[in-house]
Design a protein around this motif. Structure first.
Motif, PDB file in Angstrom:
ATOM      1  N   VAL B  93      13.639  19.562  -4.630  1.00  0.00           N
ATOM      2  CA  VAL B  93      13.254  18.498  -5.546  1.00  0.00           C
ATOM      3  C   VAL B  93      13.065  19.087  -6.939  1.00  0.00           C
ATOM      4  O   VAL B  93      12.447  20.146  -7.106  1.00  0.00           O
ATOM      5  CB  VAL B  93      11.986  17.761  -5.056  1.00  0.00           C
ATOM      6  CG1 VAL B  93      10.851  18.721  -4.808  1.00  0.00           C
ATOM      7  CG2 VAL B  93      11.549  16.689  -6.023  1.00  0.00           C
ATOM      8  N   GLY B  94      13.661  18.424  -7.947  1.00  0.00           N
ATOM      9  CA  GLY B  94      13.515  18.844  -9.340  1.00  0.00           C
ATOM     10  C   GLY B  94      12.905  17.707 -10.142  1.00  0.00           C
ATOM     11  O   GLY B  94      13.469  16.613 -10.179  1.00  0.00           O
ATOM     12  N   PHE B  95      11.751  17.967 -10.752  1.00  0.00           N
ATOM     13  CA  PHE B  95      11.100  16.954 -11.590  1.00  0.00           C
ATOM     14  C   PHE B  95      11.358  17.244 -13.060  1.00  0.00           C
ATOM     15  O   PHE B  95      11.222  18.388 -13.497  1.00  0.00           O
ATOM     16  CB  PHE B  95       9.576  16.980 -11.394  1.00  0.00           C
ATOM     17  CG  PHE B  95       9.114  16.648 -10.004  1.00  0.00           C
ATOM     18  CD1 PHE B  95       9.151  15.342  -9.548  1.00  0.00           C
ATOM     19  CD2 PHE B  95       8.627  17.636  -9.160  1.00  0.00           C
ATOM     20  CE1 PHE B  95       8.722  15.030  -8.267  1.00  0.00           C
ATOM     21  CE2 PHE B  95       8.201  17.334  -7.880  1.00  0.00           C
ATOM     22  CZ  PHE B  95       8.243  16.037  -7.427  1.00  0.00           C
ATOM     23  N   ILE B 103      -1.306  11.980 -14.282  1.00  0.00           N
ATOM     24  CA  ILE B 103      -1.290  12.827 -13.085  1.00  0.00           C
ATOM     25  C   ILE B 103      -1.553  11.986 -11.829  1.00  0.00           C
ATOM     26  O   ILE B 103      -1.015  12.271 -10.760  1.00  0.00           O
ATOM     27  CB  ILE B 103      -2.269  14.006 -13.253  1.00  0.00           C
ATOM     28  CG1 ILE B 103      -1.629  14.997 -14.229  1.00  0.00           C
ATOM     29  CG2 ILE B 103      -2.587  14.673 -11.920  1.00  0.00           C
ATOM     30  CD1 ILE B 103      -2.380  16.284 -14.436  1.00  0.00           C
ATOM     31  N   PHE B 106       1.702  10.735 -10.771  1.00  0.00           N
ATOM     32  CA  PHE B 106       2.487  11.835 -10.209  1.00  0.00           C
ATOM     33  C   PHE B 106       2.028  12.113  -8.772  1.00  0.00           C
ATOM     34  O   PHE B 106       2.852  12.293  -7.868  1.00  0.00           O
ATOM     35  CB  PHE B 106       2.334  13.076 -11.100  1.00  0.00           C
ATOM     36  CG  PHE B 106       3.234  14.222 -10.710  1.00  0.00           C
ATOM     37  CD1 PHE B 106       4.590  14.020 -10.473  1.00  0.00           C
ATOM     38  CD2 PHE B 106       2.742  15.514 -10.584  1.00  0.00           C
ATOM     39  CE1 PHE B 106       5.428  15.074 -10.117  1.00  0.00           C
ATOM     40  CE2 PHE B 106       3.565  16.567 -10.227  1.00  0.00           C
ATOM     41  CZ  PHE B 106       4.904  16.348  -9.988  1.00  0.00           C
ATOM     42  N   GLN B 107       0.713  12.084  -8.578  1.00  0.00           N
ATOM     43  CA  GLN B 107       0.172  12.314  -7.236  1.00  0.00           C
ATOM     44  C   GLN B 107       0.641  11.229  -6.265  1.00  0.00           C
ATOM     45  O   GLN B 107       1.007  11.515  -5.116  1.00  0.00           O
ATOM     46  CB  GLN B 107      -1.356  12.364  -7.294  1.00  0.00           C
ATOM     47  CG  GLN B 107      -2.015  12.477  -5.934  1.00  0.00           C
ATOM     48  CD  GLN B 107      -1.720  13.802  -5.240  1.00  0.00           C
ATOM     49  OE1 GLN B 107      -2.232  14.845  -5.631  1.00  0.00           O
ATOM     50  NE2 GLN B 107      -0.876  13.796  -4.217  1.00  0.00           N
ATOM     51  N   LEU B 110       4.257  11.982  -5.416  1.00  0.00           N
ATOM     52  CA  LEU B 110       4.335  13.126  -4.496  1.00  0.00           C
ATOM     53  C   LEU B 110       3.964  12.700  -3.072  1.00  0.00           C
ATOM     54  O   LEU B 110       4.636  13.074  -2.106  1.00  0.00           O
ATOM     55  CB  LEU B 110       3.387  14.244  -4.950  1.00  0.00           C
ATOM     56  CG  LEU B 110       3.760  15.026  -6.213  1.00  0.00           C
ATOM     57  CD1 LEU B 110       2.623  15.988  -6.583  1.00  0.00           C
ATOM     58  CD2 LEU B 110       5.049  15.804  -6.018  1.00  0.00           C
ATOM     59  N   SER B 111       2.896  11.911  -2.954  1.00  0.00           N
ATOM     60  CA  SER B 111       2.454  11.491  -1.619  1.00  0.00           C
ATOM     61  C   SER B 111       3.517  10.640  -0.937  1.00  0.00           C
ATOM     62  O   SER B 111       3.776  10.787   0.261  1.00  0.00           O
ATOM     63  CB  SER B 111       1.146  10.703  -1.706  1.00  0.00           C
ATOM     64  OG  SER B 111       0.141  11.526  -2.226  1.00  0.00           O
ATOM     65  N   MET B 113       6.676  10.816  -1.461  1.00  0.00           N
ATOM     66  CA  MET B 113       7.794  11.697  -1.107  1.00  0.00           C
ATOM     67  C   MET B 113       7.489  12.419   0.200  1.00  0.00           C
ATOM     68  O   MET B 113       8.347  12.533   1.077  1.00  0.00           O
ATOM     69  CB  MET B 113       8.052  12.720  -2.225  1.00  0.00           C
ATOM     70  CG  MET B 113       8.568  12.091  -3.504  1.00  0.00           C
ATOM     71  SD  MET B 113       8.871  13.301  -4.821  1.00  0.00           S
ATOM     72  CE  MET B 113      10.536  13.835  -4.341  1.00  0.00           C
ATOM     73  N   GLN B 114       6.260  12.915   0.304  1.00  0.00           N
ATOM     74  CA  GLN B 114       5.904  13.647   1.517  1.00  0.00           C
ATOM     75  C   GLN B 114       5.954  12.729   2.742  1.00  0.00           C
ATOM     76  O   GLN B 114       6.447  13.097   3.803  1.00  0.00           O
ATOM     77  CB  GLN B 114       4.511  14.273   1.357  1.00  0.00           C
ATOM     78  CG  GLN B 114       3.985  14.969   2.597  1.00  0.00           C
ATOM     79  CD  GLN B 114       4.932  16.040   3.125  1.00  0.00           C
ATOM     80  OE1 GLN B 114       5.763  16.577   2.396  1.00  0.00           O
ATOM     81  NE2 GLN B 114       4.836  16.325   4.419  1.00  0.00           N
ATOM     82  N   ILE B 124      10.799  19.439   2.452  1.00  0.00           N
ATOM     83  CA  ILE B 124      11.061  19.787   1.047  1.00  0.00           C
ATOM     84  C   ILE B 124      10.698  21.252   0.904  1.00  0.00           C
ATOM     85  O   ILE B 124       9.524  21.611   1.002  1.00  0.00           O
ATOM     86  CB  ILE B 124      10.191  18.927   0.115  1.00  0.00           C
ATOM     87  CG1 ILE B 124      10.520  17.448   0.302  1.00  0.00           C
ATOM     88  CG2 ILE B 124      10.363  19.357  -1.338  1.00  0.00           C
ATOM     89  CD1 ILE B 124       9.434  16.513  -0.209  1.00  0.00           C
ATOM     90  N   GLY B 127      11.521  23.721  -5.149  1.00  0.00           N
ATOM     91  CA  GLY B 127      11.397  22.743  -6.218  1.00  0.00           C
ATOM     92  C   GLY B 127      11.340  23.371  -7.583  1.00  0.00           C
ATOM     93  O   GLY B 127      11.312  24.597  -7.730  1.00  0.00           O
ATOM     94  N   THR B 129       9.810  22.146 -11.736  1.00  0.00           N
ATOM     95  CA  THR B 129       9.157  21.140 -12.571  1.00  0.00           C
ATOM     96  C   THR B 129       9.347  21.499 -14.030  1.00  0.00           C
ATOM     97  O   THR B 129       8.977  22.593 -14.456  1.00  0.00           O
ATOM     98  CB  THR B 129       7.642  21.077 -12.265  1.00  0.00           C
ATOM     99  OG1 THR B 129       7.474  20.832 -10.873  1.00  0.00           O
ATOM    100  CG2 THR B 129       6.978  19.957 -13.046  1.00  0.00           C
TER     101      THR B 129
END
Lengths: 336, 336
Positions: B93-95, B103, B106-107, B110-111, B113-114, B124, B127, B129
């Protein structure tokens, strides 16, 4: 996390980046492969180990002395794979392009990518192109993701640095970073500065053929040599001692750094590697590397110690010592 | 190329995208694996075939009914691998994040995605960022690149569609596209529209276990069902016949499309697949698919023909026929 918003510093490759990765990303995507934090991930399948690595490139300006965003995107990911001891095989490429970007420039970038891929001996086998409306991206961003195979006898990792290891660098430092920053400031120098962007997989192959005693490989990109050595110190739980007088820096790079108040230890390199190698193998390795076109100026810049574990110390030119910390609070955005 | 600048239409997934890819990218990165133009690249190593696929996600808004950019980025790449007949294994994954992005958001991403990764059974493992200054990207862009393994007896490709094959779709069309577009227009409907984003790898595994006679798999994302069938027609050099009355479309989606003047055949799907399958296997496959939670509404929407090769024809509801072209000149940017 203390801040409530993403800051430029979170992308600098330095301390804030590491905090973001450790506190947010690793805790969410919790798995042992990601947690190694080497330049690429390593996984095994049918007795074969693979390296897998991704990077997005957002450099400004897109075209700079010594290269452009296209070859940077190829070389950068090729190098991340090579730093795992892998032979890079295939790349994917993802473009995010701003509406209105000149097709001529896109063609130039594509041609540079193809040339760089051919030079590195890898193939670009899959891709994706997104176009976003004017003003929602800055010209072009490129992601490349690569896959390579790791020969079975090779184990290279930031965790493997050992006390007594010599720290080798494959040439002069800070060339890429200072070139980008001076271009952005509109400065011109008498001796032209030039990015060192280059694929390092053939150099790594030569090194691995020379000695089995290479413990760690890392390319000091964002955050520079100082940040990379701090990463290795953290992963291996060893100390790192640097000799200031041994650091190879071009005169024109040193001059530009002094003018801009920048420390070359924190500036990005895009065609250099750092190796931690057993002391008895260092001399033969140096000689072999110095024959390689991208590594004529290879030298020893320090050693791994069992003292001051987790910390990088520099013996300064005037005989003192100082702690060399990670890049922190001085974001140099869009350097790669 | 006629235009001198990149246009939004170059990223629509339709005709202009194909021109850009064929005339510029394929001629520059000239190699046989890239040239197949399936959803992912397929390469072989030590008797094992691998699928490799990349996508960048730039969707607006980031959060929408049914999902967000994070799960879209996982499911989209998982699906591209599954469409090669592969079992997806690992993702990078590339952000690229704009300075100032919250943030908390973003969190949340991320959650998601997981959670999506866990649901799809993939990890994953690497990565990157990057943070770019305010105003040089729109909030957050995500690239995911995936790798999977293809069982040795499986050969799925857009080139394999054969005359007589039934064209199957795994459920209703246009749900994702119309959800994003109405959100962007600020429209609200009585029956809430919702994206269909979902990982399809378990559905593909079920299909491959049901019959060896699946010739082509493709997920109709950007450009919708119409563009995807045109791609298969072009790759296989076959004709495609669609039955308008058979197209499964939710009433609320049909209503919103009429209101906005959009054709659901051209709107993106993010949790549906199209299969071309031998006619004798179609009935059993339909029954098996309809048991899967993401494919209850699976149905036959057409057939592959030896007539009008390279073209998609629709038998309309009122008994006529019309050509269904690729998406062209009507860019719907940042739909995924």
């Amino acid at each position: 996390m203390n801040p409530t918003k993403i800051l430029l510093d979170h992308g600098s490759g330095g301390r804030a980046s590491h905090q973001l990765i450790n506190e947010l990303i690793l805790t969410t995507f919790n798995n042992p492969i990601l947690a190694t934090l080497d330049d690429g991930a390593v996984f095994q399948l049918n007795e074969q180990r693979f390296a897998f690595s991704t990077d997005s490139y957002t450099v400004v300006p897109l075209f700079f002395p010594g290269g452009n965003i296209g070859e940077l995107a190829i070389n950068g990911t090729v190098n991340d794979l090579a730093m795992c001891g892998a032979k890079p095989l295939y790349l994917s490429v993802g473009f995010i392009i701003e509406e209105g970007f000149p097709i001529d420039d896109f063609q130039k970038i594509l041609s540079s990518m193809q040339k760089a891929a051919a030079q590195a001996g890898i193939m670009i086998i899959t891709g994706d192109t997104k176009v976003v409306p004017r003003g929602t991206a800055d010209k072009i961003f490129i992601n490349t993701t690569g896959i390579g195979i790791i020969p079975n006898h090779i184990t290279i990792s930031g965790t493997n640095a050992r006390p007594g290891d010599k720290i080798i660098i494959s040439g002069t430092i800070a060339d890429h970073g200072i070139t980008i920053l001076t271009r952005r400031e509109g400065l011109q120098f008498e001796s032209p500065l030039q990015s060192d962007t280059a694929p390092l997989n053939s150099l790594v192959a030569l090194m691995l053929a020379t000695t089995p005693q290479i413990h760690t490989l890392r390319d000091p990109t964002r955050g520079g040599v100082a940040t990379t050595l701090n990463e290795i110190a953290g992963q291996s739980k060893m100390g790192m001692k640097l000799y200031e007088n041994a650091l190879p820096i071009r005169d024109e790079v040193r001059g530009a750094c002094e003018l801009l108040g920048l420390d070359p230890l924190y500036l990005a390199n895009e065609g250099k590697l750092i190796a931690c190698v057993a002391p008895e193998a260092a001399e033969a390795l140096l000689k072999a590397m110095q024959q390689h076109p991208y590594a004529h100026e290879t030298c020893i810049i320090g050693e791994v110690t069992a003292d001051h574990r987790g910390t990088v110390i520099m013996e300064t030119g005037i005989g003192g010592t100082r702690i060399v910390d990670m890049l922190s609070g001085e974001p140099l955005p869009r350097i790669c």
